[in-house]
Write a protein that holds these residues in place. Structure first.
Motif, PDB file in Angstrom:
ATOM      1  N   MET B  25      58.096  91.301  12.544  1.00  0.00           N
ATOM      2  CA  MET B  25      57.470  90.531  11.451  1.00  0.00           C
ATOM      3  C   MET B  25      57.498  89.033  11.773  1.00  0.00           C
ATOM      4  O   MET B  25      56.524  88.317  11.545  1.00  0.00           O
ATOM      5  N   ASP B  26      58.616  88.562  12.324  1.00  0.00           N
ATOM      6  CA  ASP B  26      58.721  87.136  12.655  1.00  0.00           C
ATOM      7  C   ASP B  26      57.708  86.743  13.724  1.00  0.00           C
ATOM      8  O   ASP B  26      57.118  85.660  13.677  1.00  0.00           O
ATOM      9  N   ALA B  27      57.516  87.626  14.698  1.00  0.00           N
ATOM     10  CA  ALA B  27      56.572  87.330  15.788  1.00  0.00           C
ATOM     11  C   ALA B  27      55.147  87.233  15.249  1.00  0.00           C
ATOM     12  O   ALA B  27      54.366  86.364  15.650  1.00  0.00           O
ATOM     13  N   ILE B  28      54.808  88.120  14.351  1.00  0.00           N
ATOM     14  CA  ILE B  28      53.462  88.089  13.761  1.00  0.00           C
ATOM     15  C   ILE B  28      53.302  86.834  12.905  1.00  0.00           C
ATOM     16  O   ILE B  28      52.281  86.140  12.952  1.00  0.00           O
ATOM     17  N   GLU B  29      54.337  86.519  12.139  1.00  0.00           N
ATOM     18  CA  GLU B  29      54.282  85.326  11.286  1.00  0.00           C
ATOM     19  C   GLU B  29      54.099  84.060  12.120  1.00  0.00           C
ATOM     20  O   GLU B  29      53.379  83.129  11.738  1.00  0.00           O
ATOM     21  N   ALA B  30      54.734  84.017  13.282  1.00  0.00           N
ATOM     22  CA  ALA B  30      54.628  82.839  14.155  1.00  0.00           C
ATOM     23  C   ALA B  30      53.208  82.640  14.658  1.00  0.00           C
ATOM     24  O   ALA B  30      52.804  81.534  15.008  1.00  0.00           O
ATOM     25  N   ASP B  31      52.423  83.715  14.684  1.00  0.00           N
ATOM     26  CA  ASP B  31      51.027  83.643  15.137  1.00  0.00           C
ATOM     27  C   ASP B  31      50.052  83.452  13.982  1.00  0.00           C
ATOM     28  O   ASP B  31      48.845  83.619  14.156  1.00  0.00           O
ATOM     29  N   VAL B 186      56.258  86.910  23.265  1.00  0.00           N
ATOM     30  CA  VAL B 186      56.148  85.830  22.292  1.00  0.00           C
ATOM     31  C   VAL B 186      57.427  85.548  21.529  1.00  0.00           C
ATOM     32  O   VAL B 186      57.558  84.511  20.879  1.00  0.00           O
ATOM     33  N   MET B 187      58.374  86.477  21.574  1.00  0.00           N
ATOM     34  CA  MET B 187      59.635  86.221  20.877  1.00  0.00           C
ATOM     35  C   MET B 187      60.735  87.081  21.473  1.00  0.00           C
ATOM     36  O   MET B 187      60.473  88.205  21.917  1.00  0.00           O
ATOM     37  N   LYS B 188      61.945  86.518  21.490  1.00  0.00           N
ATOM     38  CA  LYS B 188      63.083  87.282  22.016  1.00  0.00           C
ATOM     39  C   LYS B 188      64.234  87.140  21.030  1.00  0.00           C
ATOM     40  O   LYS B 188      64.387  86.106  20.387  1.00  0.00           O
ATOM     41  N   CYS B 197      62.556  92.043  22.497  1.00  0.00           N
ATOM     42  CA  CYS B 197      61.491  91.059  22.565  1.00  0.00           C
ATOM     43  C   CYS B 197      60.233  91.666  21.944  1.00  0.00           C
ATOM     44  O   CYS B 197      60.170  92.865  21.696  1.00  0.00           O
ATOM     45  N   VAL B 198      59.270  90.799  21.682  1.00  0.00           N
ATOM     46  CA  VAL B 198      57.968  91.259  21.210  1.00  0.00           C
ATOM     47  C   VAL B 198      56.928  90.835  22.233  1.00  0.00           C
ATOM     48  O   VAL B 198      56.843  89.655  22.598  1.00  0.00           O
ATOM     49  N   LEU B 199      56.177  91.812  22.704  1.00  0.00           N
ATOM     50  CA  LEU B 199      55.098  91.554  23.649  1.00  0.00           C
ATOM     51  C   LEU B 199      53.793  91.518  22.877  1.00  0.00           C
ATOM     52  O   LEU B 199      53.518  92.410  22.084  1.00  0.00           O
ATOM     53  N   ARG B 200      53.013  90.481  23.110  1.00  0.00           N
ATOM     54  CA  ARG B 200      51.681  90.392  22.503  1.00  0.00           C
ATOM     55  C   ARG B 200      50.661  90.611  23.622  1.00  0.00           C
ATOM     56  O   ARG B 200      50.717  89.970  24.666  1.00  0.00           O
ATOM     57  N   ALA B 201      49.735  91.541  23.392  1.00  0.00           N
ATOM     58  CA  ALA B 201      48.698  91.830  24.391  1.00  0.00           C
ATOM     59  C   ALA B 201      47.354  91.769  23.695  1.00  0.00           C
ATOM     60  O   ALA B 201      47.164  92.426  22.679  1.00  0.00           O
ATOM     61  N   SER B 202      46.446  90.972  24.229  1.00  0.00           N
ATOM     62  CA  SER B 202      45.209  90.814  23.477  1.00  0.00           C
ATOM     63  C   SER B 202      43.960  90.755  24.316  1.00  0.00           C
ATOM     64  O   SER B 202      43.985  90.393  25.486  1.00  0.00           O
ATOM     65  N   LYS B 203      42.884  91.128  23.686  1.00  0.00           N
ATOM     66  CA  LYS B 203      41.569  90.974  24.295  1.00  0.00           C
ATOM     67  C   LYS B 203      40.985  89.613  23.939  1.00  0.00           C
ATOM     68  O   LYS B 203      40.097  89.122  24.609  1.00  0.00           O
ATOM     69  N   ALA B 204      41.507  89.035  22.852  1.00  0.00           N
ATOM     70  CA  ALA B 204      40.913  87.800  22.329  1.00  0.00           C
ATOM     71  C   ALA B 204      41.419  86.588  23.102  1.00  0.00           C
ATOM     72  O   ALA B 204      42.379  86.644  23.834  1.00  0.00           O
ATOM     73  N   LYS B 205      40.746  85.455  22.834  1.00  0.00           N
ATOM     74  CA  LYS B 205      41.127  84.223  23.505  1.00  0.00           C
ATOM     75  C   LYS B 205      42.452  83.725  22.946  1.00  0.00           C
ATOM     76  O   LYS B 205      42.655  83.688  21.743  1.00  0.00           O
ATOM     77  N   ILE B 206      43.354  83.355  23.816  1.00  0.00           N
ATOM     78  CA  ILE B 206      44.644  82.806  23.377  1.00  0.00           C
ATOM     79  C   ILE B 206      44.544  81.291  23.392  1.00  0.00           C
ATOM     80  O   ILE B 206      44.123  80.716  24.367  1.00  0.00           O
ATOM     81  N   ILE B 207      44.943  80.663  22.296  1.00  0.00           N
ATOM     82  CA  ILE B 207      44.940  79.200  22.289  1.00  0.00           C
ATOM     83  C   ILE B 207      46.351  78.716  22.615  1.00  0.00           C
ATOM     84  O   ILE B 207      47.288  79.148  21.967  1.00  0.00           O
TER      85      ILE B 207
END
Lengths: 126, 207
Positions: B25-31, B186-188, B197-207
Motif C-alpha cells: 500500500m505504501d509503495a502504491i501511495e508513493a506513486d 520502488v520500496m524496500k 521489497c516492491v517491484l514495479r513493472a510497467s508498460k507506461a512511461k516512467i517519469i
C-alpha cells in the motif's frame, strides 16, 4: 456480480476453447443497488467495455432497454448525461446474486453464488 | 491512503494483513502523482486479495474500479466485506491467478504473492499455507503469472509485486524486462527476518 465484471471475464482458459467470450448469463436472482455516479469514470469505463457483450448481458437480466444495442447509435456519448447515467446503472447497479455463467463454446457452467462467480477449473480442463 | 478496517474478519483461513500488505500500500501511495497523471487507471486487478485490505485501500485512494481474484472462496467473501466497510466497490471472482480475466484491459495489477520458500508440495494447499507457501525460491506461484503479463496489461498497465530477497528480485526484473516491461524496485523494508521489497513493472512511461 456486476455486469461490468461479467464484461471482463472469459472461459478462454479452458483447454480447447479459442475465444470463450462473452459468457452467457442465466440469472436466478438479480439485485439492484445504488452506486454514486461519476461522469468521467463512466466515460472511461465505456472505453474499456465490449459493448456487444454488455448489451447481451443486459438483455439476459432484463435490462436491454436501458442501453442501445450499438454504441454508435449515440452521438457524442461522452457529453450525453442521460446516456451515461443509464450506462452507469447497467454496469454498476445491476448485480447477479445467484445464477450461472456459461462458456459459449463448451457449455461448461460456472456458478454464481452470493454474487461471486466461481471460475475455478478442474485439473482436466486446464 | 486510508487503511481499511479488517477487524470484522477471522484469519483462520485467510491471510491476516501484515508488513508485506502495508508495504504494498505504501509503495502504491508513493506513486500517487504518477498514477493519477500518467497511468490514470480505470480498472485495477488484485490477485489473491485475501482480506481485501489492499484493493479496498486502492479503490478508495484512486477511485478506480477494482476487480479481485482469490483461489479461496472465503477470501472472496472477506474481500467483499472489507470493501463494503470501506464504502468502495471491489468485485471478487473465485479463480486461480488471472485465468478468467480478459486480455488487454488491466491498467493496474497488484499482487502480494505466496512468496515464502517452501517445499513444492506445500504450494496451493487447501489450508492457510497456500497464502504464503511459494515453493522453490518462493517463486512457484508468481512465475506462472509472468508470461501472461504482456497480454493481460493494457497499454498503460503497471504491476506492483511484493518480493522477498530470497525470491531473487534481480532475476525477476530480468524476466519481466524480457517481457517488455520497465522495472524498478520502488520500496524496500525489513520486517522481522524478512527483507521485503516492491517491484514495479510497467508498460507506461516512467517519469
Amino acid at each position: 456480480m456486476k455486469l461490468l465484471t461479467h464484461n471482463m471475464l472469459s472461459s478462454r482458459c479452458i483447454k480447447g476453447v479459442s475465444v470463450g467470450y462473452p459468457l452467457k448469463i442465466s440469472a436466478k436472482n438479480v439485485r439492484l443497488v445504488n452506486c454514486d455516479f461519476d461522469t468521467d469514470f463512466t466515460v472511461r469505463i465505456i472505453q474499456k467495455l465490449d459493448w456487444n457483450a454488455l448489451w447481451e448481458a443486459a438483455e439476459s437480466v432484463g435490462h436491454a432497454d436501458d442501453i442501445p444495442k450499438n454504441l454508435s447509435d449515440i452521438d457524442d456519448y461522452d457529453k450525453n448525461d442521460e446516456f451515461l447515467r443509464k450506462v452507469h446503472h447497467v454496469v454498476l447497479e445491476v448485480e447477479v446474486i445467484e445464477g450461472e455463467l456459461e462458456c459459449p463454446e463448451t457449455g461448461r457452467k460456472f456458478p454464481i453464488e452470493d454474487g461471486v462467480p466461481n471460475m475455478l477449473l478442474n485439473e482436466d480442463e486446464v | 491512503m486510508e487503511t481499511p478496517f479488517t477487524n470484522h474478519l477471522s484469519f483462520e483461513h485467510i491471510y491476516e494483513p501484515a508488513e508485506d500488505s502495508f508495504l504494498l500500500m505504501d509503495a502504491i501511495e508513493a506513486d500517487d502523482c504518477w498514477l493519477r497523471e500518467t497511468v490514470k487507471p480505470t480498472i485495477c486487478l488484485e490477485i489473491g486479495s485475501g482480506s481485501g485490505i489492499v484493493c479496498s485501500a486502492v479503490a478508495k485512494f484512486l477511485k478506480v474500479f477494482c476487480l479481485a481474484t482469490d483461489i479461496n472462496s472465503l477470501a472472496c467473501r472477506a474481500t467483499r466485506e472489507t470493501a463494503q466497510r470501506a464504502e468502495v466497490i471491489v468485485e471478487c471472482v473465485n479463480a486461480d491467478l488471472v485465468k478468467p480475466v480478459v486480455t488487454g484491459k488491466i491498467d493496474m495489477l497488484i499482487f502480494n504473492p505466496p512468496y515464502v520458500p517452501t517445499e513444492n508440495y506445500e504450494v496451493a494447499s487447501s489450508n492457510i499455507a497456500h497464502t504464503w507457501a511459494g515453493g522453490l525460491n518462493g517463486r512457484q506461484v508468481m512465475d506462472r503469472l509472468f508470461p501472461l503479463l504482456p497480454e493481460l496489461l493494457s497499454e498503460r498497465g503497471v504491476l506492483y509485486l511484493v518480493l522477498l530477497e530470497q525470491n531473487r528480485p534481480q532475476e525477476v526484473e530480468r524476466i519481466l524486462q524480457m517481457q517488455g516491461l520497465k522495472c524498478q524496485i520502488v520500496m524496500k523494508r525489513r520486517a522481522g527476518i524478512e527483507k521485503l521489497c516492491v517491484l514495479r513493472a510497467s508498460k507506461a512511461k516512467i517519469i
